[in-house]
Enzyme design. Structure first.
Site, PDB file in Angstrom:
ATOM      1  N   SER A   1      42.168  51.440  55.088  1.00 13.42           N
ATOM      2  CA  SER A   1      41.206  50.282  56.080  1.00 13.42           C
ATOM      3  C   SER A   1      41.872  49.030  55.410  1.00 13.42           C
ATOM      4  O   SER A   1      42.808  48.918  54.475  1.00 13.42           O
ATOM      5  CB  SER A   1      40.199  50.437  55.198  1.00 13.42           C
ATOM      6  OG  SER A   1      39.210  49.280  55.335  1.00 13.42           O
TER       7      SER A   1
ATOM      8  N   TYR B   1      34.349  52.031  47.387  1.00 13.62           N
ATOM      9  CA  TYR B   1      35.022  52.333  48.943  1.00 13.62           C
ATOM     10  C   TYR B   1      36.386  51.864  48.810  1.00 13.62           C
ATOM     11  O   TYR B   1      37.429  52.317  49.290  1.00 13.62           O
ATOM     12  CB  TYR B   1      34.000  51.586  49.853  1.00 13.62           C
ATOM     13  CG  TYR B   1      34.642  51.937  51.407  1.00 13.62           C
ATOM     14  CD1 TYR B   1      34.795  53.206  52.085  1.00 13.62           C
ATOM     15  CD2 TYR B   1      35.309  51.025  52.162  1.00 13.62           C
ATOM     16  CE1 TYR B   1      35.232  53.353  53.129  1.00 13.62           C
ATOM     17  CE2 TYR B   1      36.092  51.165  53.106  1.00 13.62           C
ATOM     18  CZ  TYR B   1      35.914  52.227  53.708  1.00 13.62           C
ATOM     19  OH  TYR B   1      36.522  52.606  55.014  1.00 13.62           O
TER      20      TYR B   1
END
Length: 249
Positions: free
Chosen positions: A142, A155
């Site tokens: 990501s 995360y």
């Protein structure tokens, strides 16, 4: 370009979003897709859609946190097709919250799925690729694997781990075993991940982003994966950073 006709792919997190879109895209290119997730009802519907278009799909009930489940799914796919040529480690969670909310169960679940799930599945598939002296592994990281954002701290930590693992894996298995590794690093994508956010304030922030820019769609990532998979065999697109045009951070 590499011809994908007759190849086999294992796609985790295939029941929705990027995983489902990639399954459809690879299937259209002649790949038999092993579609893996826990929600088998979704997988059966995806299989029907793929096969209605003349392509092949195999449903694999799989929990990436359960090693026995992964081994069973990998064995089923290899028994059916004889090989796994492409692995897409796509399963992931994003239940965002600030650290001082102490949602430690969510932290552990993210570590289990986002990190250990990738390690578990890679460990199950890699011996087959090593034996074949060929393969291509895709890992979903990501923008959060490049930068750290408040509210996304744990995360981000999991996605930084995947970025590091992908590059190290590429260095270790590329030359030695003729296996390519690609780390996909998307910006904002319209997926079900946002539905997992339990912190109302953080969820509201993420929803506000939808008003600021046009998010990427699952098909955008699927097209990118297809492009990388079809690259000539001597070319490894090691990292692909793909962003909405309007996303400036």
């Amino acid at each position: 370009m590499t011809n994908l006709e007759g190849k086999t792919a294992l796609i985790t997190g295939a029941s929705s979003g990027i995983g489902a879109a990639t399954a459809r895209k690879l299937a259209q290119a002649g790949v038999t897709v092993g579609i893996a997730a826990r929600r088998t009802d979704r997988l059966e519907a995806l299989k029907a859609d793929i096969e209605a278009k003349g392509s092949k799909a195999i449903v694999l009930e799989m929990d990436v946190c359960d090693v026995a489940s992964i081994k069973a799914g990998v064995a089923k796919l290899v028994d059916a097709t004889g090989a796994i040529d492409i692995l897409f480690n796509n399963a992931g969670l994003m239940p965002l919250s600030d650290i001082d909310q102490f949602k430690t169960d969510e932290w552990q679940r993210m570590v289990d799925v986002n990190i250990n799930g990738v390690l578990n599945t890679t460990a199950a598939v890699l011996p087959h690729m090593i034996a074949a002296k060929s393969g291509h592994i895709f890992n979903t990281s990501s923008i959060a694997g490049r930068k750290v954002f408040a509210g996304l701290t744990v995360y981000c930590a999991t996605k930084h781990a995947i970025t590091a693992f992908s590059d190290g894996l590429r260095m270790e298995v590329g030359k030695k075993h003729n296996i390519r590794v690609t780390c996909i690093q998307p910006g904002a994508v319209a997926t079900e991940l946002y539905e997992q956010i339990s912190d109302p304030a953080v969820k509201a922030q993420m929803e506000d982003l939808r008003k600021e820019m046009t998010f990427l769609e699952g098909d955008d990532i699927a097209n990118t994966i297809l492009y990388a998979a079809q690259a000539p065999k001597h070319v490894d697109l090691a990292e692909i950073f793909i962003m909405p045009t309007e996303q400036s951070w």
